[in-house]
Write a protein that holds these residues in place. Sequence first.
Motif, mmCIF file in Angstrom:
data_model
loop_
_atom_site.group_PDB
_atom_site.id
_atom_site.type_symbol
_atom_site.label_atom_id
_atom_site.label_comp_id
_atom_site.label_asym_id
_atom_site.label_seq_id
_atom_site.Cartn_x
_atom_site.Cartn_y
_atom_site.Cartn_z
ATOM 1 N N SER A 282 32.421 28.307 35.826
ATOM 2 C CA SER A 282 33.493 28.854 36.949
ATOM 3 C C SER A 282 32.703 28.351 38.146
ATOM 4 C CB SER A 282 33.793 29.900 36.733
ATOM 5 O OG SER A 282 34.432 30.378 35.297
ATOM 6 N N LEU B 61 39.268 30.475 38.564
ATOM 7 C CA LEU B 61 39.996 31.412 37.482
ATOM 8 C C LEU B 61 40.275 30.438 36.314
ATOM 9 C CD1 LEU B 61 41.967 33.736 39.850
ATOM 10 C CD2 LEU B 61 39.689 34.275 38.592
ATOM 11 N N GLY C 135 39.022 30.863 32.415
ATOM 12 C CA GLY C 135 40.007 31.239 31.256
ATOM 13 C C GLY C 135 40.401 30.003 30.340
ATOM 14 N N THR D 179 39.281 38.197 36.738
ATOM 15 C CA THR D 179 40.445 37.485 37.460
ATOM 16 C C THR D 179 41.203 38.752 38.117
ATOM 17 O OG1 THR D 179 41.046 36.425 35.162
ATOM 18 C CG2 THR D 179 42.827 36.806 36.934
ATOM 19 N N PHE E 172 48.186 36.221 38.642
ATOM 20 C CA PHE E 172 47.353 36.898 37.562
ATOM 21 C C PHE E 172 47.479 36.451 36.312
ATOM 22 C CE2 PHE E 172 46.720 40.323 34.662
ATOM 23 C CZ PHE E 172 45.262 40.508 34.626
ATOM 24 N N THR F 240 46.358 32.459 35.869
ATOM 25 C CA THR F 240 45.178 32.318 35.864
ATOM 26 C C THR F 240 44.220 33.050 34.829
ATOM 27 O OG1 THR F 240 44.570 34.041 37.567
ATOM 28 C CG2 THR F 240 44.973 32.028 38.450
ATOM 29 N N LEU F 241 44.924 33.901 34.210
ATOM 30 C CA LEU F 241 44.320 34.546 32.980
ATOM 31 C C LEU F 241 44.297 33.415 31.698
ATOM 32 C CD1 LEU F 241 43.254 37.320 32.031
ATOM 33 C CD2 LEU F 241 45.773 38.168 31.277
ATOM 34 N N SER F 242 43.062 33.843 30.991
ATOM 35 C CA SER F 242 43.061 32.876 29.675
ATOM 36 C C SER F 242 44.259 33.035 28.702
ATOM 37 C CB SER F 242 41.764 33.326 29.048
ATOM 38 O OG SER F 242 41.658 32.674 27.869
#
Length: 524
Positions: free
Chosen positions: A61, A203, A207, A248, A369, A372-374
């Motif tokens: 990342s 981010l 993810g 995150t 949120f 950008t979360l997986s």
Amino acid sequence: MGRRVTLAAVVVFLMAIGLLPLVVMFAKSIVVDGQASLAAYRGLLTSGREWVLIRHSLALSLSTALLATVVGLPLGIVLAKTDLPFRRLFTALFTIPLLVPPYITAISWFNLLGRQGALSKVLGSAAAQATSDWLFGLPGCVLVLFSTFLPVVMLLTMTYLKTVNARLEEAGKLAGGWLRVLKGITIPLILPGILMAAMLVFLLTLGEFGVPAFLRYDVFAVESFTQFSAFYNFGAATAAAVPLVAITFLVLVAERLFLRDKSYRLRLAPGGAPSATIALGASRNWIVALVGLLCFVLVVAPLLVLFSHSLSLAAYKEAVSRAGDSLLRSIAYAAIGASALTVLGFFTGYLIHTRAFRFWRAVDTLTIFLFTLSGTVVGIGLISLWNHPSTNFIYGTPTIIILGYLARYTALTSRITVSALAQIPPSMEEAAQAAGAGWLRRMGLIVAPLAKRGLVAGWLIGYIFCLRDVGITMLVYPPGRDTLPVRIFTLMANGSTELIAALCVIMVVATLLPLGLGLFFIRS
């Protein structure tokens, strides 16, 4: 009254489809047979694998975000503020990797650098072995994700440059040349936006599931997916997902604390003065060559190799035979998801733009949120919430896919709506209100028509991201209801190179064709 009720319902809906699944996922991971237990987390920590995953995830990342920012910032400035030839063409080409599933870019690079890739025919088997070893690991993942997310920094740089008051730059030129103006005025003014772009790249890379999985580089997103789908170990999958959620959340908290509103609104520069163009002069030719070389290496060459591997009528026939139904489902799901995202994003964006509630910033943070979360984490959360006999009408149907799209991609359409609404004078809605028009009527007859270009752009972006989604869809799709990206991913294990290349080309066309038609509509 109608305004507050509608916007409150939007907030409740966002929490139900995005936040509640994560809460249920975490709660189930610490309750085993009705007893509180941290066995899954202890197992991951004591195995030593946790630290390997942390090291790999952060290395990937940070490297991708740093490289994308270092290259994307000057590239955005060159494409937005100079007299460089073919600026629009270069911008369009650089954006292509962001529009297709990242693992398709990885396949393109594999066809170029793999043991049987195009370079092996030129450099020989020994060199091909070296490039293949380099590709399958951290360097290869950074290369693919750098080319994928470079447009994020580039496009946001170009967008934020439009917010800089040209009069400040003209005043700065009185004391020095353009390099001094860029260093002392322009870049400091857009720095919050650049930092936000770097944060997004960090981010989104954190993810990303498809590329590390294809290139066999262990990160948290891959570990979580593998534990859930291959070993059916919900506890271990959640234990691998929680660090993604925590990192995150912490990064977004830092963004809110240090940037606040500085990177928030996108407004055109005041005064209507057009931004001055930088004349490249004698350096024009070599800058064109440098940008062209970068574009060829990152975009054109991998796509050409992909197309060359697909040049077989039999391969396309087999592709349509084995994945034609998946293509139609992908288009249908993406169109439905984009339409729902446009509506949800419009009301969410209106809430954020008007700051209708005191917690408007929390709503905006929630959407970012979830974006950008997986996708694998969002998918596991949805399964945790909806996998019950009483909710099979959602879990056992494509509805759960659409809910996943809405949970993850509302940030895109809401941010576009905020930017569109910022260009509409508040007096337009106020005049309709003074004439006695209700809130919903004002939205339908005044605000939405004035923001239609933004809404169309939001629909297109929503369509593309729904179409390219892998992480959520791979986990939650009902039997027999897979999408084309999922079908390609599953066929990579035993499909021929020509078949996979043909499927990837079909995927690229299915993405770019509607985008081209939509942009033509917006321009006309």
